[in-house]
Design an enzyme around this catalytic site. Sequence first.
Site, mmCIF file in Angstrom:
data_model
loop_
_atom_site.group_PDB
_atom_site.id
_atom_site.type_symbol
_atom_site.label_atom_id
_atom_site.label_comp_id
_atom_site.label_asym_id
_atom_site.label_seq_id
_atom_site.Cartn_x
_atom_site.Cartn_y
_atom_site.Cartn_z
ATOM 1 N N ASP A 162 0.827 -1.208 0.000
ATOM 2 C CA ASP A 162 0.000 0.000 0.000
ATOM 3 C C ASP A 162 0.863 1.261 0.000
ATOM 4 O OD1 ASP A 162 -2.569 0.938 -0.181
ATOM 5 O OD2 ASP A 162 -2.789 1.246 1.968
ATOM 6 N N ASP A 168 -9.288 -1.453 2.257
ATOM 7 C CA ASP A 168 -9.068 -0.954 3.617
ATOM 8 C C ASP A 168 -10.137 -1.444 4.589
ATOM 9 O OD1 ASP A 168 -6.882 0.470 2.665
ATOM 10 O OD2 ASP A 168 -8.122 2.196 2.126
#
EC number: 3.4.23.-
Length: 587
Positions: free
Chosen positions: A366, A411
Amino acid sequence: MDKYLNSFVDHLSEWSSRAFRNNSSSANQSASNKELEQVFEQINAIVENHNNKLTTAFDKISYRVAHKITHLVESHSLVFNYATLVLIASALVVIGSFTSISSIPFTALPPTREHSLFDPTDFDVDHDCHVIYRENDEDKKKKKKSKRFFDMMDEKHAIILPLTSGCTLLALYFVIKKLHLNWLKYVVKILNFNITLLNIPAGTFVYSYFLNSLFRNLSHLASWNPLVVLPRYRVTIADDNEDLNKIGGFVTNLNYKDGLTNSVVHKKTLDEIEKDHWMKHFYRRELVEPKDIKSKRQISNMYLNSALIVSFVLSIVSTVYFYLSPNDWLISNAVSMNMAIWSIAQLKLKNLKSGALILIALFFYDICFVFGTDVMVTVATNLDIPVKLSLPVKFNTAQNNFNFSILGLGDIALPGMFIAMCYKYDIWKWHLDHDDTEFHFLNWSYVGKYFITAMVSYVASLVSAMVSLSIFNTAQPALLYIVPSLLISTILVACWNKDFKQFWNFQYDTIEVDKSLKKAIEKKENSITYSTFILSEYYNDADKYALLGDDVNENFDDDEEFVQEEDLSDSSEEELSEEDLLDDESS
């Protein structure tokens, strides 16, 4: 890193443009391509006009809701918007964790009807846990492909998951940056079509859980019969080649009667049919008790309840609406929520070790694609597909549309699978501490310290990400805050309670034992059920407590000693049998 990525994309675009130029070298081919493009544009225009007529009312609702939300955001700054995103994401993680329970832990007893917390949905999960045998390096080399009875994410997915996600992101980034806008539209339509198909099972799963959970708790609180509130059905398809009944007609079986049927109403209905000649002729076959369907005549069986039927209808309705109006932010959010909950339920982590390794790998993934490049931001903002939660922030008068704040499903789903694993460990640990207790969904003691700790850490990390976003005014990788918060808090609580070693290697519904048991029990299968294992003569109380401890192999330090003990027991049995034979002969 952007420099290398852009050069790589430029090379790909040059190669694709050369291929397109070679395919359309002649003037006739270019003219035909233009004609095809015009035909596709006309078809798309017709479909869009048709869809607009069908979804005008829904679009008005979406615009009104969006305007009200933007008004609230303007009056309360971005606090309302961020708080709403955090609340929705947290609710999805909690629901996804509850839906991830598809079996009982091997530390629990199967549910029974006599228990005060019993509900028919307790039988909707698997009750058989599995005992598998550990394999050494030689066995792993011999067996390249081993059969597994469960589908869990282990340590190898820490490498596979970031690689596959990165390749997918780069492919979408290439489509956005270098291909023609029409090609991007086709790619988006293909992705939306795939998500549309997936929304049917995902929506059915989510809506069915909501209805079952709602009526399960209401029936328990109000002392209702759950089989009256949500009756269960069995649809059987069987051949009629043996009885040869008359073909045609779909008539209610009047002989259907069980404990839920009102006998007075049943008798009254039969009396009314007997008095009416036409009704008696219509139900002439049903007044006679139908023959039982033999098991060998049953082709297939489908088991369902009324909640599943209603959920399937709702899923079809939402899928059709999303197909007709994929740009509607409300229905897009609804589909995204279904996908998030369904993903958490399907992504099953093996234990704390596999969860920690996968989260750490995704942590660096990420950061790389958010801070190192603009790949993730570009894909998230340019592809209008339901893989994110979006809330309107303000109305853009220049472009006549809304600006949205977004939160990716990654997420939500990726931390959600870790939190679901913590919830499973709480269930496993509770039954370990409470001997001889049955598994029931209505047992709220399952919500333990590890699940609560993980949820508090997740909410705090999301708030930190939102604060950083408002301060620095740049896109923030949420996993940068979520992963350290989840891992540090969970590991600290486990160390404080002296559960770390157990939590690190535990398995929810699977027991791994030494391969010496396989020789002792003399089974050719790779695994046996837990119920079969505990009934075997090689399982005693000492072995039971050893299985629930840290290492099973402590009771099997030496394979030779175990085999010798087995041989001694066999020889003693032979001696006893000879003595019995001598006694019989003398008598």
